[in-house]
Design a protein around this motif. Structure first.
Motif, mmCIF file in Angstrom:
data_model
loop_
_atom_site.group_PDB
_atom_site.id
_atom_site.type_symbol
_atom_site.label_atom_id
_atom_site.label_comp_id
_atom_site.label_asym_id
_atom_site.label_seq_id
_atom_site.Cartn_x
_atom_site.Cartn_y
_atom_site.Cartn_z
ATOM 1 N N LYS A 190 52.197 -22.068 9.130
ATOM 2 C CA LYS A 190 52.148 -23.321 8.382
ATOM 3 C C LYS A 190 51.673 -24.431 9.318
ATOM 4 N N ILE A 191 50.512 -24.970 9.035
ATOM 5 C CA ILE A 191 49.928 -26.012 9.877
ATOM 6 C C ILE A 191 50.328 -27.371 9.317
ATOM 7 N N THR A 192 50.931 -28.183 10.191
ATOM 8 C CA THR A 192 51.427 -29.489 9.741
ATOM 9 C C THR A 192 50.642 -30.651 10.333
ATOM 10 N N SER A 193 49.669 -30.351 11.187
ATOM 11 C CA SER A 193 48.877 -31.436 11.771
ATOM 12 C C SER A 193 47.410 -31.236 11.424
ATOM 13 N N LYS A 194 46.634 -32.314 11.561
ATOM 14 C CA LYS A 194 45.212 -32.242 11.235
ATOM 15 C C LYS A 194 44.400 -31.587 12.332
ATOM 16 N N ILE A 195 44.910 -31.623 13.557
ATOM 17 C CA ILE A 195 44.210 -31.045 14.697
ATOM 18 C C ILE A 195 45.091 -29.963 15.301
ATOM 19 N N ILE A 196 44.494 -28.794 15.555
ATOM 20 C CA ILE A 196 45.237 -27.725 16.211
ATOM 21 C C ILE A 196 44.452 -27.247 17.427
ATOM 22 N N ASN A 197 45.183 -26.724 18.395
ATOM 23 C CA ASN A 197 44.572 -26.097 19.567
ATOM 24 C C ASN A 197 45.527 -25.015 20.059
ATOM 25 N N GLU A 198 45.244 -24.434 21.203
ATOM 26 C CA GLU A 198 46.051 -23.328 21.716
ATOM 27 C C GLU A 198 47.499 -23.726 21.973
ATOM 28 N N ASN A 199 47.784 -25.007 22.128
ATOM 29 C CA ASN A 199 49.141 -25.475 22.403
ATOM 30 C C ASN A 199 49.932 -25.830 21.140
ATOM 31 N N THR A 200 49.295 -25.752 19.988
ATOM 32 C CA THR A 200 49.979 -26.051 18.735
ATOM 33 C C THR A 200 51.078 -25.025 18.490
ATOM 34 N N ASN A 201 52.245 -25.488 18.045
ATOM 35 C CA ASN A 201 53.356 -24.580 17.755
ATOM 36 C C ASN A 201 52.993 -23.629 16.631
ATOM 37 N N LYS A 202 53.467 -22.402 16.787
ATOM 38 C CA LYS A 202 53.275 -21.389 15.751
ATOM 39 C C LYS A 202 54.507 -21.394 14.858
ATOM 40 N N GLN A 203 54.295 -21.585 13.553
ATOM 41 C CA GLN A 203 55.416 -21.677 12.623
ATOM 42 C C GLN A 203 55.241 -20.690 11.467
ATOM 43 N N TYR A 204 55.991 -19.633 11.515
ATOM 44 C CA TYR A 204 56.074 -18.677 10.417
ATOM 45 C C TYR A 204 54.722 -18.106 9.972
ATOM 46 N N PRO A 205 53.975 -17.523 10.888
ATOM 47 C CA PRO A 205 52.709 -16.927 10.441
ATOM 48 C C PRO A 205 52.967 -15.731 9.519
#
Length: 142
Positions: free
Chosen positions: A111-126
């Motif tokens: 679940k992506i909660t931000s407009k920008i993601i990168n390798e450091n973005t938290n992983k939430q319930y894939p």
């Protein structure tokens, strides 16, 4: 240069295979489950089983994966994708291949909660597909 590409029946893998096939400096071993292009030879292999071929690639480009659109359940998707990656890693180690390009997915972030993601973005319930890609990434880092 010898290149093995898995997942060439998919959209991205097919485009990559098509681009490489235009250059005669590349010897290609293309793995897919159906032939989308008439001018390209595609080999069918069940990558959930050990790959035994007489082709020594300089590089492996791994795109093959079962996805959520597959008819199999999510548990099968996860286990099959992990098995395919493990088997290609085993093949690469046996053939002493040092270059392995893996195509992951934005699904590793869940679940992506931000407009920008990168390798450091938290992983939430894939989902199961995302978890299989994330686990494959970890295997390749080892």
């Amino acid at each position: 240069m010898n290149i093995l590409i898995s997942g060439v029946s998919g959209e991205i893998g097919g485009q990559i295979a098509n681009n490489f096939s235009k250059n005669k400096n590349y010897n290609l071993y293309l793995i897919g489950n159906k032939n989308r292009k008439k001018n390209i030879k595609i080999y069918k292999h069940d990558l959930t089983k050990i790959l035994k071929i007489n082709f020594k690639p300089d590089v492996i480009i791994h795109l093959a994966a079962k996805h959520l659109f597959s008819k199999k359940g999510s548990k099968n998707i996860y286990h099959n994708n992990i098995k395919m990656t493990k088997n290609l890693i085993t093949f690469a180690n046996e053939k002493k291949i040092k270059k392995f390009i893996f195509f992951s997915s934005v699904d590793v972030y869940g679940k992506i909660t931000s407009k920008i993601i990168n390798e450091n973005t938290n992983k939430q319930y894939p989902n199961s597909y995302g978890r299989s890609k994330l686990e494959s990434e970890k295997m390749l880092l080892d």
